[in-house]
Design a protein around this motif. Structure first.
Motif, PDB file in Angstrom:
ATOM      1  N   PRO A   1       0.792  -1.231   0.000  1.00 26.42           N
ATOM      2  CA  PRO A   1       0.000   0.000   0.000  1.00 26.42           C
ATOM      3  C   PRO A   1       0.826   1.284   0.000  1.00 26.42           C
ATOM      4  N   ALA A   2       1.783   1.385  -0.921  1.00 29.89           N
ATOM      5  CA  ALA A   2       2.562   2.613  -1.134  1.00 29.89           C
ATOM      6  C   ALA A   2       3.196   2.518  -2.514  1.00 29.89           C
ATOM      7  N   LEU A   3       3.750   3.634  -2.956  1.00 28.90           N
ATOM      8  CA  LEU A   3       4.439   3.651  -4.244  1.00 28.90           C
ATOM      9  C   LEU A   3       5.892   3.257  -3.999  1.00 28.90           C
ATOM     10  N   LEU A   4       6.168   1.978  -4.126  1.00 32.88           N
ATOM     11  CA  LEU A   4       7.541   1.511  -3.909  1.00 32.88           C
ATOM     12  C   LEU A   4       8.479   2.157  -4.924  1.00 32.88           C
ATOM     13  N   PRO A   5       9.740   2.419  -4.593  1.00 31.82           N
ATOM     14  CA  PRO A   5      10.421   1.938  -3.391  1.00 31.82           C
ATOM     15  C   PRO A   5      10.194   2.807  -2.154  1.00 31.82           C
ATOM     16  N   ALA A   6       9.267   3.773  -2.201  1.00 32.97           N
ATOM     17  CA  ALA A   6       8.988   4.543  -0.987  1.00 32.97           C
ATOM     18  C   ALA A   6       8.177   3.699  -0.012  1.00 32.97           C
ATOM     19  N   PHE A   7       8.490   3.835   1.234  1.00 31.93           N
ATOM     20  CA  PHE A   7       7.707   3.286   2.339  1.00 31.93           C
ATOM     21  C   PHE A   7       7.471   1.768   2.278  1.00 31.93           C
ATOM     22  N   PRO A   8       8.537   0.994   2.187  1.00 30.30           N
ATOM     23  CA  PRO A   8       8.380  -0.468   2.270  1.00 30.30           C
ATOM     24  C   PRO A   8       8.068  -0.890   3.707  1.00 30.30           C
TER      25      PRO A   8
ATOM     26  N   CYS B   1      -0.483   2.377  -4.534  1.00 30.08           N
ATOM     27  CA  CYS B   1      -0.181   0.964  -4.270  1.00 30.08           C
ATOM     28  C   CYS B   1       0.660   0.402  -5.404  1.00 30.08           C
ATOM     29  N   THR B   2       1.329  -0.681  -5.080  1.00 31.58           N
ATOM     30  CA  THR B   2       2.269  -1.310  -6.010  1.00 31.58           C
ATOM     31  C   THR B   2       2.040  -2.816  -6.015  1.00 31.58           C
TER      32      THR B   2
ATOM     33  N   PRO C   1      10.681  -6.789  -8.644  1.00 31.83           N
ATOM     34  CA  PRO C   1      10.323  -6.007  -9.840  1.00 31.83           C
ATOM     35  C   PRO C   1       8.848  -5.573  -9.836  1.00 31.83           C
ATOM     36  N   ILE C   2       8.644  -4.311 -10.215  1.00 35.13           N
ATOM     37  CA  ILE C   2       7.309  -3.693 -10.136  1.00 35.13           C
ATOM     38  C   ILE C   2       6.480  -4.029 -11.371  1.00 35.13           C
ATOM     39  N   ILE C   3       5.256  -4.486 -11.140  1.00 34.02           N
ATOM     40  CA  ILE C   3       4.351  -4.870 -12.237  1.00 34.02           C
ATOM     41  C   ILE C   3       3.386  -3.728 -12.567  1.00 34.02           C
ATOM     42  N   ILE C   4       2.654  -3.241 -11.585  1.00 36.29           N
ATOM     43  CA  ILE C   4       1.696  -2.144 -11.801  1.00 36.29           C
ATOM     44  C   ILE C   4       1.726  -1.245 -10.565  1.00 36.29           C
ATOM     45  N   GLN C   5       1.584   0.056 -10.790  1.00 34.47           N
ATOM     46  CA  GLN C   5       1.386   0.980  -9.671  1.00 34.47           C
ATOM     47  C   GLN C   5       0.177   1.856  -9.960  1.00 34.47           C
ATOM     48  N   SER C   6      -0.465   2.309  -8.907  1.00 38.26           N
ATOM     49  CA  SER C   6      -1.569   3.249  -9.060  1.00 38.26           C
ATOM     50  C   SER C   6      -1.396   4.350  -8.018  1.00 38.26           C
ATOM     51  N   VAL C   7      -1.624   5.575  -8.458  1.00 37.95           N
ATOM     52  CA  VAL C   7      -1.352   6.753  -7.621  1.00 37.95           C
ATOM     53  C   VAL C   7      -2.657   7.281  -7.030  1.00 37.95           C
ATOM     54  N   VAL C   8      -2.628   7.641  -5.749  1.00 36.78           N
ATOM     55  CA  VAL C   8      -3.769   8.360  -5.160  1.00 36.78           C
ATOM     56  C   VAL C   8      -3.241   9.620  -4.474  1.00 36.78           C
ATOM     57  N   PRO C   9      -4.055  10.690  -4.449  1.00 36.68           N
ATOM     58  CA  PRO C   9      -3.628  11.901  -3.747  1.00 36.68           C
ATOM     59  C   PRO C   9      -3.722  11.711  -2.250  1.00 36.68           C
ATOM     60  N   VAL C  10      -2.864  12.419  -1.528  1.00 36.92           N
ATOM     61  CA  VAL C  10      -2.972  12.461  -0.069  1.00 36.92           C
ATOM     62  C   VAL C  10      -3.608  13.804   0.290  1.00 36.92           C
ATOM     63  N   MET C  11      -4.722  13.764   1.018  1.00 33.71           N
ATOM     64  CA  MET C  11      -5.438  15.000   1.383  1.00 33.71           C
ATOM     65  C   MET C  11      -4.871  15.565   2.688  1.00 33.71           C
ATOM     66  N   GLN C  12      -5.055  16.881   2.855  1.00 33.95           N
ATOM     67  CA  GLN C  12      -4.499  17.547   4.051  1.00 33.95           C
ATOM     68  C   GLN C  12      -5.038  16.954   5.351  1.00 33.95           C
TER      69      GLN C  12
ATOM     70  N   VAL D   1      -5.999  -2.907  -9.390  1.00 38.15           N
ATOM     71  CA  VAL D   1      -4.726  -3.273 -10.029  1.00 38.15           C
ATOM     72  C   VAL D   1      -4.280  -4.702  -9.731  1.00 38.15           C
ATOM     73  N   PHE D   2      -4.672  -5.226  -8.571  1.00 38.73           N
ATOM     74  CA  PHE D   2      -4.199  -6.592  -8.253  1.00 38.73           C
ATOM     75  C   PHE D   2      -4.848  -7.629  -9.190  1.00 38.73           C
ATOM     76  N   PRO D   3      -6.185  -7.602  -9.317  1.00 36.71           N
ATOM     77  CA  PRO D   3      -6.782  -8.533 -10.282  1.00 36.71           C
ATOM     78  C   PRO D   3      -6.261  -8.312 -11.705  1.00 36.71           C
TER      79      PRO D   3
END
Ligand code: GRF
Length: 207
Positions: A116-123, A141-142, A154-165, A183-185
């Motif tokens: 549940p993060a954009l790797l390699p950030a926050f493993p 998520c990655t 190795p990274i297969i798919i990533q999806s970006v979400v905004p972080v709100m204040q 993305v997982f399915p």
């Protein structure tokens, strides 16, 4: 005889709720992934994911880590279980254990994890909390193949979400999970259709 190739045989490894497991079951049931979940395996007997599996008639087993002396012994027994089901792809859907080289070498480029993060950030653990504490504007998520490191494959798919204040760990986790369930399915579908190839760290996806 139908032209449809044989379904990919999957095992899904879980430890908790199993919402990602559910998203894969739903896509298989809808006929959009040509796969069959041969078994769901939990390292703990109280995982809600086991109930989800049983509800769908999927064999649901507990492979309890507390009864094994070390990680390699646990994994060797796990490899035997999965081989007995003819498993070709292992999906880690909230499985809270690090796999040893025993599992990784038994299923080369055939174990997928969702983080549940954009790797390699926050493993590692509490990725959403780490992202909030760091103050990033975007997380996500990655889906990646599993190697012997923690969330390093190795990274297969990533999806970006905004972080709100005003995000809390819970609200950010919910937003990320919505993406996980897409993305997982999708990664499993690509694998089932033979559309993923790996060259070192680089994963090539065929359209
Ligand atoms: C997900 O957030 C996933 O990113 C992490 O564990 C969680 C599992 O959730 N690896 P669920 O059990 O699939 O609902």
């Amino acid at each position: 005889m139908s032209d449809q190739p044989q379904p990919l045989v999957l095992a899904v490894l879980v430890s908790g709720n199993g919402s990602n497991l559910q998203s894969i079951i739903d896509r298989i049931d809808a006929g959009t992934i040509n796969a069959r979940i041969a078994c769901v395996v939990s390292n703990t007997p109280d995982a809600h994911a086991l109930l989800r599996a049983r509800r769908h008639g999927i064999p649901a087993l507990t492979h309890d880590n507390s009864t094994y002396g070390n990680r390699k012994e646990y994994d060797a027994a796990l490899v035997k279980i999965l081989a007995g089901y003819g498993v070709k792809l292992v999906v880690l859907a909230g499985f809270m254990r690090i796999l040893s080289e025993v599992m990784v070498t038994a299923f080369p480029h055939a174990i997928m994890n969702i983080h549940p993060a954009l790797l390699p950030a926050f493993p590692g653990l509490h990725a959403q909390r780490q992202a909030l504490e760091y103050g990033v504007r975007y997380s996500g998520c990655t889906v990646h193949f599993v190697d012997c490191g923690t969330d390093t494959g190795p990274i297969i798919i990533q999806s970006v979400v905004p972080v709100m204040q005003d995000d809390t760990e819970e609200s950010l986790s919910r937003r990320i999970q919505k993406e996980e369930h897409q993305v997982f399915p999708e990664a499993v579908r690509l694998f089932a259709e033979g559309k993923i190839s790996v060259n070192g760290r680089h994963v090539h996806l065929l359209a």
